[in-house]
Design a protein around this motif. Structure first.
Motif, PDB file in Angstrom:
ATOM      1  N   UNK A 172       0.855  -1.181   0.000  1.00 31.11           N
ATOM      2  CA  UNK A 172       0.000   0.000   0.000  1.00 31.11           C
ATOM      3  C   UNK A 172       0.891   1.231   0.000  1.00 31.11           C
ATOM      4  N   UNK A 173       0.281   2.398  -0.092  1.00 26.75           N
ATOM      5  CA  UNK A 173       1.073   3.622  -0.246  1.00 26.75           C
ATOM      6  C   UNK A 173       1.889   3.936   1.015  1.00 26.75           C
ATOM      7  N   UNK A 174       1.372   3.580   2.190  1.00 33.34           N
ATOM      8  CA  UNK A 174       2.127   3.829   3.414  1.00 33.34           C
ATOM      9  C   UNK A 174       3.363   2.939   3.497  1.00 33.34           C
ATOM     10  N   UNK A 175       3.272   1.732   2.942  1.00 30.06           N
ATOM     11  CA  UNK A 175       4.432   0.849   2.901  1.00 30.06           C
ATOM     12  C   UNK A 175       5.492   1.425   1.958  1.00 30.06           C
ATOM     13  N   UNK A 176       5.061   2.030   0.861  1.00 30.12           N
ATOM     14  CA  UNK A 176       5.997   2.685  -0.053  1.00 30.12           C
ATOM     15  C   UNK A 176       6.685   3.854   0.652  1.00 30.12           C
ATOM     16  N   UNK A 177       5.921   4.600   1.419  1.00 27.37           N
ATOM     17  CA  UNK A 177       6.492   5.717   2.180  1.00 27.37           C
ATOM     18  C   UNK A 177       7.559   5.226   3.155  1.00 27.37           C
ATOM     19  N   UNK A 178       7.287   4.126   3.835  1.00 24.06           N
ATOM     20  CA  UNK A 178       8.253   3.602   4.811  1.00 24.06           C
ATOM     21  C   UNK A 178       9.561   3.197   4.147  1.00 24.06           C
ATOM     22  N   UNK A 179       9.493   2.659   2.932  1.00 24.54           N
ATOM     23  CA  UNK A 179      10.715   2.281   2.224  1.00 24.54           C
ATOM     24  C   UNK A 179      11.612   3.498   1.991  1.00 24.54           C
ATOM     25  N   UNK A 180      11.003   4.632   1.687  1.00 18.18           N
ATOM     26  CA  UNK A 180      11.779   5.856   1.472  1.00 18.18           C
ATOM     27  C   UNK A 180      12.280   6.404   2.806  1.00 18.18           C
ATOM     28  N   UNK A 181      11.438   6.381   3.820  1.00 15.49           N
ATOM     29  CA  UNK A 181      11.850   6.853   5.149  1.00 15.49           C
ATOM     30  C   UNK A 181      13.075   6.095   5.649  1.00 15.49           C
ATOM     31  N   UNK A 182      13.107   4.799   5.385  1.00 18.31           N
ATOM     32  CA  UNK A 182      14.197   3.950   5.860  1.00 18.31           C
ATOM     33  C   UNK A 182      15.418   3.997   4.944  1.00 18.31           C
ATOM     34  N   UNK A 183      15.314   4.714   3.836  1.00 15.49           N
ATOM     35  CA  UNK A 183      16.426   4.790   2.903  1.00 15.49           C
ATOM     36  C   UNK A 183      16.589   3.552   2.049  1.00 15.49           C
ATOM     37  N   UNK A 184      15.575   2.681   2.044  1.00 16.58           N
ATOM     38  CA  UNK A 184      15.650   1.466   1.245  1.00 16.58           C
ATOM     39  C   UNK A 184      15.260   1.720  -0.213  1.00 16.58           C
ATOM     40  N   UNK A 185      14.718   2.886  -0.471  1.00 15.16           N
ATOM     41  CA  UNK A 185      14.433   3.333  -1.836  1.00 15.16           C
ATOM     42  C   UNK A 185      14.873   4.789  -1.926  1.00 15.16           C
ATOM     43  N   UNK A 186      15.466   5.162  -3.045  1.00 11.58           N
ATOM     44  CA  UNK A 186      15.995   6.518  -3.206  1.00 11.58           C
ATOM     45  C   UNK A 186      14.958   7.500  -3.728  1.00 11.58           C
ATOM     46  N   UNK A 187      13.848   6.969  -4.185  1.00  9.09           N
ATOM     47  CA  UNK A 187      12.766   7.811  -4.691  1.00  9.09           C
ATOM     48  C   UNK A 187      11.465   7.069  -4.440  1.00  9.09           C
ATOM     49  N   UNK A 188      10.382   7.804  -4.297  1.00 12.22           N
ATOM     50  CA  UNK A 188       9.098   7.169  -4.066  1.00 12.22           C
ATOM     51  C   UNK A 188       7.962   8.017  -4.589  1.00 12.22           C
ATOM     52  N   UNK A 189       6.809   7.374  -4.763  1.00 10.56           N
ATOM     53  CA  UNK A 189       5.590   8.074  -5.154  1.00 10.56           C
ATOM     54  C   UNK A 189       4.534   7.812  -4.095  1.00 10.56           C
ATOM     55  N   UNK A 190       4.028   8.878  -3.498  1.00 15.41           N
ATOM     56  CA  UNK A 190       2.985   8.773  -2.476  1.00 15.41           C
ATOM     57  C   UNK A 190       1.992   9.903  -2.694  1.00 15.41           C
TER      58      UNK A 190
END
Length: 258
Positions: A172-190
């Motif tokens: 879900x979109x909040x899980x995508x946000x967490x990936x960016x917060x944790x630095x596990x993704x360098x870019x995200x869409x939310x």
């Protein structure tokens, strides 16, 4: 201080159990898109204080919640992050169609971990693949509304081919946000509302709304909704709730095309 007698203790336990059961039976249950979690909880608290009614919230991707409702999950209301999954339930006669209303609107943004600032211009011809390293966190574009909207925008921009092999799809979109917060993704869409007050990420760019279908959050009673749920649905469309949603960055949904 006198201790209560065993008979008194038993009566109190029975009374407590009965009250708890009544509370559970009388509670209104709303299944709502993950992107509404923080704000809807604020609205629910205000409603409970005003009406002395208990509301239970269940948050997940709209696709997950719709499938649960279709399978008989005890929901009274469904608040979806797009029209597709509400239509899907309507086709299965799992909602009360006359109760359906577009409650909220939103917009998409590109984000990066705080302290980073990739320069990205959202336009055709921009070399998105060279603009950042690593992966792009996104709601699973096969079924998560935020991911579906983003994929549509990226296809129209001509970016999809450069991004599809670098996606970090999330439930879900909040899980995508967490990936960016944790630095596990360098870019995200939310959604824009997801990052209000979030110091762990930075907005890199907004995604123009004309690049994808309008973002609308339809609300509807389920086919098995309790009568009290209709009152809550009406309240969610009123002035108090609207003030809460607007303060969180949600917009009034655009009018559907005829």
């Amino acid at each position: 201080m006198r201790r209560p007698s065993p008979a008194t203790v038993i009566r109190l336990l029975v009374l407590t159990t009965v009250c708890l059961r009544l509370g559970a039976d009388d509670a209104i249950t709303i299944f709502a898109a993950a992107s509404t979690a923080d704000t809807l909880q604020v609205a629910v608290t205000a409603y409970e204080l005003e009406r002395h009614v208990h509301v239970v919230c269940s948050f997940a991707s709209s696709s997950t919640l719709a499938k649960q409702i279709e399978q008989g999950a005890p929901a009274d209301l469904f608040l979806s992050a797009d029209e597709t999954w509400m239509d899907w339930l309507a086709q299965r006669q799992a909602i009360a169609p006359a109760s359906r209303v577009d409650l909220l609107g939103n917009r998409l943004v590109l984000i990066a971990p705080a302290g980073t600032a990739p320069a990205i211009t959202v336009e055709k011809g921009f070399a998105i693949g060279a603009a950042f390293r690593g992966r792009l966190a996104i709601g699973d574009p096969s079924n998560v509304p935020a991911g579906v909207y983003a994929k549509e925008a990226f296809i129209r921009l001509g970016w999809w081919d450069a991004l599809v092999g670098r996606l970090a799809p999330a439930a879900d979109v909040r899980a995508a946000l967490r990936l960016v917060e944790l630095g596990e993704a360098d870019l995200g869409v939310v959604y824009a509302t997801d990052i209000r007050g979030d110091a762990k990420v930075v907005q890199v760019a907004g995604i123009p709304p004309d690049l994808h279908a309008p973002i609308r959050y339809p609300l509807a009673l389920t086919a098995t909704a309790k009568p009290a749920a209709a009152v809550f649905a009406t309240w969610l469309q009123g002035a108090v709730a609207r003030k809460i949603f607007n303060a969180a960055g949600f917009t009034t949904p655009s009018t559907p095309a005829p």
